[in-house]
Design a protein around this motif. Sequence first.
Motif, mmCIF file in Angstrom:
data_model
loop_
_atom_site.group_PDB
_atom_site.id
_atom_site.type_symbol
_atom_site.label_atom_id
_atom_site.label_comp_id
_atom_site.label_asym_id
_atom_site.label_seq_id
_atom_site.Cartn_x
_atom_site.Cartn_y
_atom_site.Cartn_z
ATOM 1 N N VAL A 48 17.463 114.163 82.096
ATOM 2 C CA VAL A 48 18.878 114.427 82.425
ATOM 3 C C VAL A 48 19.544 114.594 81.279
ATOM 4 O O VAL A 48 20.474 115.731 81.000
ATOM 5 N N MET A 49 19.431 113.683 80.257
ATOM 6 C CA MET A 49 20.232 113.764 78.960
ATOM 7 C C MET A 49 19.885 114.780 78.161
ATOM 8 O O MET A 49 20.639 115.655 77.567
ATOM 9 N N ASN A 50 18.500 115.423 78.062
ATOM 10 C CA ASN A 50 17.931 116.493 77.586
ATOM 11 C C ASN A 50 18.408 117.952 78.091
ATOM 12 O O ASN A 50 19.184 118.708 77.398
ATOM 13 N N ALA A 51 18.714 117.645 79.433
ATOM 14 C CA ALA A 51 19.183 119.082 79.974
ATOM 15 C C ALA A 51 20.931 119.008 79.708
ATOM 16 O O ALA A 51 21.292 120.286 79.540
ATOM 17 N N ILE A 52 21.608 118.084 79.793
ATOM 18 C CA ILE A 52 22.940 118.238 79.486
ATOM 19 C C ILE A 52 23.061 118.422 78.164
ATOM 20 O O ILE A 52 23.907 119.395 77.595
ATOM 21 N N ILE A 53 22.413 117.537 77.099
ATOM 22 C CA ILE A 53 22.627 117.750 75.779
ATOM 23 C C ILE A 53 22.261 119.411 75.259
ATOM 24 O O ILE A 53 22.851 119.973 74.559
ATOM 25 N N GLY A 54 21.082 119.706 75.766
ATOM 26 C CA GLY A 54 20.418 120.995 75.375
ATOM 27 C C GLY A 54 21.329 122.189 75.970
ATOM 28 O O GLY A 54 21.695 123.045 75.357
ATOM 29 N N ASN A 55 21.818 122.338 77.194
ATOM 30 C CA ASN A 55 22.555 123.227 77.761
ATOM 31 C C ASN A 55 24.075 123.285 77.285
ATOM 32 O O ASN A 55 24.710 124.367 77.050
ATOM 33 N N VAL A 56 24.367 122.191 76.814
ATOM 34 C CA VAL A 56 25.921 122.141 76.562
ATOM 35 C C VAL A 56 26.170 122.240 75.154
ATOM 36 O O VAL A 56 27.206 123.111 74.506
ATOM 37 N N TRP A 57 25.182 121.791 74.287
ATOM 38 C CA TRP A 57 25.601 121.827 72.745
ATOM 39 C C TRP A 57 24.400 122.537 71.854
ATOM 40 O O TRP A 57 24.264 122.505 70.896
ATOM 41 N N GLY A 58 23.318 122.688 72.553
ATOM 42 C CA GLY A 58 21.965 123.224 72.018
ATOM 43 C C GLY A 58 22.178 124.423 71.346
ATOM 44 O O GLY A 58 21.519 124.464 70.216
ATOM 45 N N GLU A 59 22.725 125.420 71.833
ATOM 46 C CA GLU A 59 22.944 126.730 71.298
ATOM 47 C C GLU A 59 23.713 126.558 69.592
ATOM 48 O O GLU A 59 23.514 127.283 68.957
ATOM 49 N N GLN A 60 24.800 125.797 69.741
ATOM 50 C CA GLN A 60 25.766 125.651 68.811
ATOM 51 C C GLN A 60 25.050 124.297 67.683
ATOM 52 O O GLN A 60 25.331 124.685 66.463
ATOM 53 N N TYR A 61 24.434 123.362 68.220
ATOM 54 C CA TYR A 61 24.142 122.343 67.397
ATOM 55 C C TYR A 61 22.449 122.081 67.507
ATOM 56 O O TYR A 61 21.979 121.325 68.332
ATOM 57 N N PRO A 62 21.699 122.905 66.881
ATOM 58 C CA PRO A 62 20.306 122.802 67.024
ATOM 59 C C PRO A 62 19.680 121.160 66.738
ATOM 60 O O PRO A 62 18.545 121.231 67.159
ATOM 61 N N TRP A 63 20.567 120.898 66.030
ATOM 62 C CA TRP A 63 19.921 119.164 65.553
ATOM 63 C C TRP A 63 20.096 118.152 66.754
ATOM 64 O O TRP A 63 19.937 117.025 66.515
ATOM 65 N N VAL A 64 20.485 118.792 67.941
ATOM 66 C CA VAL A 64 20.793 117.924 69.109
ATOM 67 C C VAL A 64 19.584 116.954 69.532
ATOM 68 O O VAL A 64 19.701 115.995 69.988
ATOM 69 N N TRP A 65 18.442 117.403 69.103
ATOM 70 C CA TRP A 65 17.163 116.664 69.513
ATOM 71 C C TRP A 65 17.175 115.240 68.922
ATOM 72 O O TRP A 65 16.641 114.305 69.301
ATOM 73 N N ARG A 66 17.691 115.210 67.695
ATOM 74 C CA ARG A 66 18.014 113.818 67.099
ATOM 75 C C ARG A 66 18.866 112.726 67.961
ATOM 76 O O ARG A 66 18.668 111.647 68.115
ATOM 77 N N VAL A 67 19.967 113.386 68.516
ATOM 78 C CA VAL A 67 20.584 112.634 69.645
ATOM 79 C C VAL A 67 20.051 112.484 70.698
ATOM 80 O O VAL A 67 20.031 111.015 71.245
ATOM 81 N N MET A 68 19.088 113.364 71.107
ATOM 82 C CA MET A 68 18.318 112.670 72.376
ATOM 83 C C MET A 68 17.322 111.434 72.121
ATOM 84 O O MET A 68 17.247 110.683 72.808
ATOM 85 N N PHE A 69 16.771 111.513 70.990
ATOM 86 C CA PHE A 69 15.973 110.397 70.488
ATOM 87 C C PHE A 69 16.732 109.156 70.303
ATOM 88 O O PHE A 69 16.222 107.955 70.618
ATOM 89 N N THR A 70 17.973 109.126 69.522
ATOM 90 C CA THR A 70 18.838 108.257 69.105
ATOM 91 C C THR A 70 19.235 107.257 70.654
ATOM 92 O O THR A 70 19.285 106.297 70.261
#
Length: 486
Positions: free
Chosen positions: A175-197
Amino acid sequence: MSHGPTTTATQGGAVKLPPLTPGPYRARLTVVALIATLGGLLFGYDTSVMNGAMSFMEQPDQLNLTSDGIGIAVSSLLFASAVGALTGGRISDRIGRKTTITVMATLFIAGVAVVATAPNLLVLAIGRVILGLAVGSASVVVPVYLAELAPYEIRGSLAGRNEMMIVTGQLLAIVMNAIIGNVWGEQYPWVWRVMFTLAAIPAILLLLGVTRLPESPRWLADKGREDEALAILDSLRPEGRARPELAEIQATSREEASRVKLTVREIFSNRNLVRIVLIGCGIGFFQQTTGINSILYYGERVLEQSGFSRGGALIANIAPATISVIAAIVALQMMDRFSRRKTFLWGYGLVAVTHVLIASAASLLPEGGIRPFVLLALIVFFVGSMQLCLNVATWVTLSEIFPLKMRAFGMGLSVFVLWMTNSFLSRYFDSILAAVGLSWSFIGFAVLNAVAFTFFFLFVPETKGRTLEQLEEDVMSGELFNRSRG
């Protein structure tokens, strides 16, 4: 629910356990289980967070991971989990279940810090190895800890809460991946670090909460610390039950100590113990050959092959993860009401049939149209069947079938086999999927699940409705295997 008194045969006669009446001890058990199963939540989150994060980690301005690099990133945690499973139980036998959980929580925090700041694949893999050691330890120590704390009448539902927390962690990651990826993924490709954090939050809560956990009374009694064991049982049992239960534990421990010390060499020289170890390893192996973790780790890839876009696959991923949690809740209610063995047989039968249907739909339905939605529905049904009948039953059964003096070894070896199977499938599933396609991949899983059904029908005994001490006596005498059709 009130249960009648149970009589357990021991060397010195019979120990009568008073009925399990309602009382404040149930609330205390609930709090203990909630804290301990944060380890299960972290298990689920850390194993599933790659499902969705990997598409961002592949980008050139991030880690620029290749398909092989993704396989290494996924499997490094899983191989380390196998090591953690093999060693975690032995360590917990020496230093105690509670201290081991404290070490495990510290490893979770350290692993998250390394992964979230990783500049390249090597550092990422090191962080994932640290997390894997914690995940592997959690997969062994938490279910055993809960099984040793629980009254036998509710052991299945209490120990099974760990599996519910595992799937909750998996759902949370997706769920968090889907939210973070779809909302901020295009603008901030480093969002994968937030997913892990985000995994640091339950890890810190576990480290703080472990101070409220009691030690396992069975571990304390085995170490000769009977007064401490009695005090803990008094707080976690209805009035009048702690002392006879401790007497049962002590009687079984004395009988077992006089019979065999159960070193590794002696375990493998005892036919009945070899048999229960092989059964445990088989349970662990076949739980992974269902293909469940290939969906949980590579669900985005499978759904993209089914016909979804990347963003659509991230959202569609939520459906199987959600049904997994719902089915786990239902499974907890089933565990103390239905035969463990029959639950396994229904589960492997349903999963095998569903795999054939997925393979048929992938092969026969034309691209586009309803194809992706039919495949998603079948994948959801597969995950639901797996969770309802197999996942909770697997972890509960592994936590209860081994005698105390070899419980850590037996559970550790079985879960080591489980994790090694998981590691192998996860390392190569992406390549297999690319090479043979969706249809043949699931045909392979269907065949493996038919073999699993045969194994459980022929060899796996019933364990429901008996105390750990009764199960121990039946394993040592071989009587448990004579009841395998029970």
